[in-house]
Design a protein around this motif. Structure first.
Motif, PDB file in Angstrom:
ATOM      1  N   ASN A  77       0.829  -1.207   0.000  1.00 15.27           N
ATOM      2  CA  ASN A  77       0.000   0.000   0.000  1.00 15.27           C
ATOM      3  C   ASN A  77       0.865   1.260   0.000  1.00 15.27           C
ATOM      4  N   ASN A  78       1.845   1.290   0.905  1.00 19.88           N
ATOM      5  CA  ASN A  78       2.716   2.471   1.007  1.00 19.88           C
ATOM      6  C   ASN A  78       3.509   2.688  -0.271  1.00 19.88           C
ATOM      7  N   ALA A  79       4.077   1.612  -0.781  1.00 17.63           N
ATOM      8  CA  ALA A  79       4.922   1.725  -1.985  1.00 17.63           C
ATOM      9  C   ALA A  79       4.099   2.191  -3.180  1.00 17.63           C
ATOM     10  N   ARG A  80       2.910   1.621  -3.352  1.00 16.34           N
ATOM     11  CA  ARG A  80       2.071   1.989  -4.489  1.00 16.34           C
ATOM     12  C   ARG A  80       1.634   3.454  -4.393  1.00 16.34           C
ATOM     13  N   LEU A  81       1.232   3.877  -3.181  1.00 14.04           N
ATOM     14  CA  LEU A  81       0.782   5.255  -2.982  1.00 14.04           C
ATOM     15  C   LEU A  81       1.898   6.243  -3.318  1.00 14.04           C
ATOM     16  N   ILE A  82       3.087   5.993  -2.797  1.00 15.23           N
ATOM     17  CA  ILE A  82       4.211   6.909  -3.006  1.00 15.23           C
ATOM     18  C   ILE A  82       4.660   6.894  -4.461  1.00 15.23           C
ATOM     19  N   ASN A  83       4.745   5.706  -5.039  1.00 17.94           N
ATOM     20  CA  ASN A  83       5.166   5.609  -6.429  1.00 17.94           C
ATOM     21  C   ASN A  83       4.163   6.289  -7.359  1.00 17.94           C
ATOM     22  N   ASP A  84       2.873   6.088  -7.104  1.00 17.42           N
ATOM     23  CA  ASP A  84       1.844   6.680  -7.968  1.00 17.42           C
ATOM     24  C   ASP A  84       1.842   8.204  -7.874  1.00 17.42           C
ATOM     25  N   ARG A  85       1.975   8.736  -6.669  1.00 15.25           N
ATOM     26  CA  ARG A  85       1.980  10.202  -6.515  1.00 15.25           C
ATOM     27  C   ARG A  85       3.197  10.817  -7.186  1.00 15.25           C
ATOM     28  N   CYS A  86       4.336  10.140  -7.090  1.00 12.71           N
ATOM     29  CA  CYS A  86       5.537  10.648  -7.758  1.00 12.71           C
ATOM     30  C   CYS A  86       5.388  10.578  -9.281  1.00 12.71           C
ATOM     31  N   ALA A  87       4.803   9.479  -9.756  1.00 13.16           N
ATOM     32  CA  ALA A  87       4.641   9.301 -11.200  1.00 13.16           C
ATOM     33  C   ALA A  87       3.777  10.406 -11.808  1.00 13.16           C
ATOM     34  N   LEU A  88       2.794  10.871 -11.061  1.00 18.90           N
ATOM     35  CA  LEU A  88       1.931  11.957 -11.550  1.00 18.90           C
ATOM     36  C   LEU A  88       2.727  13.221 -11.839  1.00 18.90           C
ATOM     37  N   LYS A  89       3.875  13.362 -11.170  1.00 15.61           N
ATOM     38  CA  LYS A  89       4.713  14.544 -11.351  1.00 15.61           C
ATOM     39  C   LYS A  89       5.948  14.246 -12.199  1.00 15.61           C
ATOM     40  N   GLY A  90       5.962  13.078 -12.830  1.00 15.37           N
ATOM     41  CA  GLY A  90       7.078  12.715 -13.699  1.00 15.37           C
ATOM     42  C   GLY A  90       8.336  12.345 -12.944  1.00 15.37           C
TER      43      GLY A  90
END
Length: 351
Positions: free
Chosen positions: A15-28
């Protein structure tokens, strides 16, 4: 079940990894998962990979060897600490990329690359706010110049900086902007496009979340935010993450009774396992009061102990740990690191 043990909740880590990775991906921004605190544990790394993280970094070559054996040669691995001269040869067989701060080390790597007919990527660490490793900002372009002109087998893949590892100073936007400015000056002067600008670690999370991270940062190195759920600038919990992905359990081996109450007990856990300042006891009635190499002493909190001495405990029901009972602890980041490193603490995976 054997004790002490660390219970590892893979679902919460995911959960933590997906949340952090997804939020970062939104910003490239790409996430480099920092695996040093978990000793590059393969069961956890599998979960990180499934959660969308594609780059793994560690400061210890032994951990990266473990990852290379698991993944094979298709996985990008980064050495996050300037390598020792004595490990450069092995490092080149294991890592795609390494952080660098010393010209003598880069020369050694270049010489090995010449002999082995291969190339190697490096990221230059620039010292901004942390007062740990790195080239000073004013020396970065001359440093780049020497590598660029002398070592054709070395590809300068990126620039990076750090914060909140040694210094208590929080990361500053202008320091991150300086890193981007150095990249632009190199591009203008040499016509060389540096593809990666790694803006920091879990301490810059707030800048990512509130969208104030400067444009041009396209990589971050994240450990604590994934495993503990904290950003490390103000040590605040990140919304949506779990802070209890790792729980330590230890067994009571002795207890002391006063006026019918257990006022003190000892668990089979010591400094050799985890220093007590990195443990967060989950029982609200007790505090850790002392620790030796192989014992941890836990006692009633002063409020309850004073009441016990003054016979003012009527009607108060306290937990009564028995010999053989388990005591549960949360862990901070260093507690996690000690627990995962100790050969005396068993690992239990919860899926």
């Amino acid at each position: 079940m054997s004790f002490p043990c660390i219970k590892i909740n893979l679902r919460k880590i995911s959960n933590n990894a997906r949340l952090i990775n997804d939020r970062c991906a939104l910003k490239g921004i790409s996430v480099v998962a920092v695996t040093k605190s978990i000793l590059a544990d393969i069961e956890i790394v599998k979960i990180l990979k499934k959660s969308g993280i594609n780059i793994f970094g560690d400061s210890r070559l032994e951990n990266l060897v473990k990852l290379r054996k698991y993944f094979g040669y298709g996985q990008e691995l980064v050495l996050l600490r300037t390598p020792m001269i004595s490990e450069c040869e092995k490092m080149l067989d294991v890592c795609n990329t390494s952080m660098q701060t010393e010209l003598s080390t880069i020369k050694t790597i270049s010489d090995i690359c010449e002999r082995k007919n291969k190339k190697h990527n490096i990221i230059l660490m620039v010292e901004m706010d942390d007062k740990r490793e790195g080239i000073s900002a004013r020396r970065t372009i001359p440093f780049f110049d020497e590598i660029f002109k002398k070592y054709p087998r070395i590809k300068i893949k990126g620039l990076a900086t750090n914060a909140r590892c040694i210094s208590k100073r929080r990361p500053r936007i202008n320091s991150i902007e300086n890193l981007i400015e150095i990249k632009k000056r190199i591009s203008s002067r040499y016509g060389y496009a540096i593809p990666v600008v790694s803006g920091g670690n879990s301490s810059i999370w707030k800048y990512i979340e509130d969208n104030s991270i400067p444009e041009g940062i396209n990589e971050v190195r994240i450990g604590e935010a994934i495993f503990i759920g904290n950003e490390t600038s103000g040590y605040e919990k990140i919304n949506g993450t779990f802070s209890d992905s790792f729980i330590l359990e230890a067994e009571v081996i002795e207890r002391k009774i006063k006026k019918g109450f257990v006022y003190k007990f000892i668990i089979a856990l010591g400094i050799q396992d985890v220093p007590c300042k990195h443990l967060i006891i989950q029982n609200p009635c007790y505090d850790i009061i002392a620790q030796s190499s192989d014992h941890t002493v836990i006692g009633l909190k002063k409020t309850y102990l004073d009441g016990l001495v003054k016979n003012k405990m009527d009607g108060l029901i306290l937990p009564e740990p028995e010999v053989g009972d388990r005591i549960i602890f949360g862990l901070d980041y260093f507690g996690l690191m000690f627990s995962m490193t100790s050969p005396f603490i068993k690992k239990i995976y919860i899926k």
